[in-house]
Write an enzyme that holds these catalytic residues in place. Structure first.
Site, PDB file in Angstrom:
ATOM      1  N   HIS B 202       0.838  -1.200   0.000  1.00 25.81           N
ATOM      2  CA  HIS B 202       0.000   0.000   0.000  1.00 25.81           C
ATOM      3  C   HIS B 202       0.873   1.251   0.000  1.00 25.81           C
ATOM      4  O   HIS B 202       1.931   1.283   0.623  1.00 25.81           O
ATOM      5  CB  HIS B 202      -0.930  -0.006   1.216  1.00 25.81           C
ATOM      6  N   PHE B 203       0.415   2.269  -0.700  1.00 26.98           N
ATOM      7  CA  PHE B 203       1.241   3.482  -0.790  1.00 26.98           C
ATOM      8  C   PHE B 203       0.394   4.688  -1.144  1.00 26.98           C
ATOM      9  O   PHE B 203      -0.774   4.569  -1.560  1.00 26.98           O
ATOM     10  CB  PHE B 203       2.346   3.301  -1.840  1.00 26.98           C
ATOM     11  N   HIS B 233      -3.327   3.908  -2.764  1.00 27.75           N
ATOM     12  CA  HIS B 233      -3.546   2.464  -2.891  1.00 27.75           C
ATOM     13  C   HIS B 233      -3.692   1.853  -1.502  1.00 27.75           C
ATOM     14  O   HIS B 233      -2.722   1.806  -0.738  1.00 27.75           O
ATOM     15  CB  HIS B 233      -2.340   1.844  -3.628  1.00 27.75           C
ATOM     16  N   PRO B 374      -1.521   0.987 -10.850  1.00 25.37           N
ATOM     17  CA  PRO B 374      -0.307   1.447 -10.174  1.00 25.37           C
ATOM     18  C   PRO B 374       0.905   0.647 -10.619  1.00 25.37           C
ATOM     19  O   PRO B 374       0.829  -0.564 -10.820  1.00 25.37           O
ATOM     20  CB  PRO B 374      -0.609   1.197  -8.695  1.00 25.37           C
ATOM     21  N   MET B 377       7.095   0.711  -6.921  1.00 26.83           N
ATOM     22  CA  MET B 377       7.765   1.902  -6.425  1.00 26.83           C
ATOM     23  C   MET B 377       8.864   2.344  -7.411  1.00 26.83           C
ATOM     24  O   MET B 377       9.703   1.534  -7.797  1.00 26.83           O
ATOM     25  CB  MET B 377       8.391   1.575  -5.069  1.00 26.83           C
ATOM     26  N   HIS B 400      -4.345  -5.352 -12.683  1.00 31.53           N
ATOM     27  CA  HIS B 400      -4.452  -4.424 -11.546  1.00 31.53           C
ATOM     28  C   HIS B 400      -3.123  -3.812 -11.148  1.00 31.53           C
ATOM     29  O   HIS B 400      -3.081  -2.921 -10.303  1.00 31.53           O
ATOM     30  CB  HIS B 400      -5.089  -5.124 -10.353  1.00 31.53           C
ATOM     31  N   LYS B 476       5.135   5.050   2.151  1.00 31.53           N
ATOM     32  CA  LYS B 476       4.787   3.627   2.253  1.00 31.53           C
ATOM     33  C   LYS B 476       4.554   3.256   3.695  1.00 31.53           C
ATOM     34  O   LYS B 476       5.085   3.884   4.596  1.00 31.53           O
ATOM     35  CB  LYS B 476       5.939   2.776   1.716  1.00 31.53           C
TER      36      LYS B 476
END
Lengths: 135, 477
Positions: B202-203, B233, B374, B377, B400, B476
């Site tokens: 998740h970020f 996210h 997405p 990173m 996704h 993050k």
């Protein structure tokens, strides 16, 4: 303590070997706490869990899910447990401390304990476990 | 490519009936030859396992970000007949309605490049990581409203603007939510976590629109070259995790009760029409709504931070769209030439409805649904649009994200969080996390190339590229 993290693309897969079922459950518990909270965990607070299940796979999933629940809602981080298992009844005494954001933020949340790939097997040396934590 | 699968088109592959015993339909996945080199046989086995479930329609599907998960593979999609089909938490996952949204701003790259103070302020304002607690005071009655009305509750409570809701899948909430099917334990976990990001993949990322592929669609979505956007996210946090855990147990008994044979315990399921199936669906919808509210609460915090720091209007940061990645929905699709309601499971897959869909707001009807993908990173994220081909081939679904190719154990051995942070900074990307481990776990190298993944869905026509977004700063968990 005898567990290792096995390579798995998406999640955390743990393999443990132990002479008894109690020791095997203890290894899985320690692996879970290490994944979520890292290695710096102390004692001070005590909690107790009692559970029963229809089979050993369900018992370990229920136990670890309950540990996750208590740790999250009570803000506790556990370092040690004493477990007894008799006829698929489990009693676990958990020893831990309050969550400290400075010392306990190096891990990753575990979202759930998966049945996929879950193996508990008895062998000549005791028991082996493969278990997947969804992260 | 893995033995036993056969190519049926450009980037299209079939897993024939018989690949595992009991398959009712073939499997089908979308993948390029080059991405095929990282495909795990375990993921294809999981795809085939899904094909054994009762009432599955046409194919067990997987998108090009397919990888080994639990129950369904990640990237898995399957539709089930409402009369004969089943619903399974293994087709949704523990993080119910893990999803992503994209927010635009009136800012340009020069406004935020190198602004560590912005990333620090976002990191302070949005609770992240293990043990992250909400700074909002969410009462138990608020929690009920979150579960019933999702993002709509959040907007009514002052955490957003009305327009946000028409830019969310399902208007930001599923009407079938049933709070009574959500356990007290799940609710207890939900109260302190509203508005928190979580950890793992998740970020929250500040990005710049760096390339436009489809000017007409970009205009309709409100995207311009050089514009600063924010991507969020996250999912349903502990509440959703607990709902999955609780119902997996209940559905395991139901699997036996209804004499359903499953090849993996994580595929525990019940007929959609059964009491157990309905209870799971209601609890899952309530969790999905919690996740939409959660992303709306974080959006509010981001808007407040940006409005204050850059003296811009709160209302000048419209939402492009919000999509769910892990969810089961009742949707109308064409099956054998007839329109019928089916239960579509998407596990690490995005709804990608094409033009003319009734679900789309009037101004997007001609273009198709915005799809937010997405990247990992440090790599590009993408906006695409849904297509009619997706409606025909994938029950209106696409990929996704990038999809992992390296395990966390390998990642930690080969990459240090410090080095990754330094390398990203050289590329102009500021990273802020609670620990170096969290950065090493999610390094760009552990994922497939997001470029390659979106190219596969673009070429297959199940969604079409609209814009590329490049990262500038990320927080993050």
């Amino acid at each position: 303590m005898s567990f290792e993290e096995i390579s798995h693309t998406a999640d955390v897969k743990i393999r443990a070997h132990a002479p008894t079922l109690e020791a095997l459950f203890t290894d899985a518990f320690l692996a879970l706490m290490q994944v979520v909270y890292g290695n710096d965990r102390k004692e001070g607070t005590i909690k107790e869990i009692q559970l029963k299940a229809d089979n050993i796979e369900t018992l370990i999933c229920d136990f670890l899910s309950e540990v996750l629940f208590i740790a999250e809602v009570e803000g506790l981080v556990f370092s040690r447990t004493e477990i007894t298992i008799k006829d698929l009844h489990l009693t676990a005494i958990l020893y831990g401390e309050s969550f400290d954001p400075v010392r306990h933020s190096s891990g990753t949340e575990v979202k759930g304990i998966s049945y996929s790939g879950l193996v508990i097997r008895k062998n000549a040396n005791g028991y082996m476990l493969d278990i997947l934590f969804d992260v | 490519m893995i033995e036993g699968v056969r190519q049926t088109g450009v980037n299209e592959w079939e897993v024939p009936v018989g690949y595992v015993p009991g398959m009712r339909v073939p499997g089908k996945f979308f993948l390029s030859e080059s991405l095929g080199s990282s495909l795990e046989s375990g993921a294809i086995e999981q795809l085939a396992n899904v094909a054994t479930l009762p009432g599955i329609i046409r194919h067990s599907l997987a998108m090009p970000d397919i990888h080994w998960g639990y129950g369904f593979p990640i990237g898995g999609v399957a539709a089930f007949s409402l009369d004969e089909g089943v619903i399974s938490p293994g087709g949704v996952g523990f993080d119910i309605n893990c999803g992503v949204r994209l927010l635009t701003t009136p800012l340009a790259q020069k406004d935020i490049s190198g602004r560590r103070d912005l990333i620090e302020e976002l990191f302070r304002a949005v609770p992240t990581g293990v043990g992250g607690k909400s700074t909002l005071r969410i009462s138990p009655p608020d929690l009920e409203r979150m579960m019933n009305k999702g993002a709509s509750w959040a907007v009514d409570a002052g955490y957003g603007v009305k327009r946000d809701l028409i830019r969310c899948e399902d208007g930001g909430y599923m009407k079938q939510a049933d709070c009574h099917a959500v356990s007290a334990k799940a609710k207890q976990r939900g109260v302190p976590q509203g508005g928190t990001l979580g950890s793992g993949n998740h970020f929250l990322e500040m990005q710049v629109v760096s390339e436009i592929f489809d000017p007409e669609a970009a205009r309709a979505f409100g995207l311009q070259l050089g514009q600063i956007c924010c991507m969020i996210h996250c999912g349903s946090r502990g509440l959703g995790h607990q709902v999955c855990t609780d119902h997996l147990k209940l559905l395991e008994s139901a699997t036996k009760k209804y004499h359903i044979t499953i090849p993996d315990r994580q595929l525990a399921c019940a007929p959609i029409t059964s009491m157990e199936g309905k209870d799971y669906f209601g609890a899952m919808a309530a969790s999905a709504n919690y996740a939409w509210a959660n992303r709306q609460l974080i959006t509010h915090t981001v808007r407040q931070v940006l409005a204050k720091m850059f003296r811009i209007d709160y209302d000048s940061m419209p939402l492009v769209y919000d999509v769910a990645h892990n969810v089961a929905k009742i949707e109308e699709h064409n099956v054998d030439g007839k329109r019928m309601n089916v239960c579509v499971h998407r596990k690490g897959a995005t709804r990608a409805f094409g033009p003319d869909s009734d679900e789309l707001p009037p101004d997007l009807k001609k273009i198709g649904q915005p799809v937010i993908i997405p990247g990992s990173m440090g790599t590009s994220s993408f906006v695409l649009r849904g297509t009619k081909i997706a409606m025909e081939k994938t029950f209106g679904s696409t990929c996704h994200g990038a999809g992992r190719i390296m395990s966390r154990t390998q990642a930690k051995k080969s990459l240090s969080g410090k080095e990754i942070t330094a390398n990203l900074l050289k590329a102009g990307i500021i990273v802020r996390a609670h620990s170096e481990n969290a950065i090493a776990d999610e390094a760009p190298e552990v994922y497939k190339s997001s470029d390659e993944v979106v190219n596969v869905v673009h070429e297959a026509g199940i969604s079409r590229l609209v814009a590329r977004l490049s990262p500038l700063g990320v927080i993050k968990g």
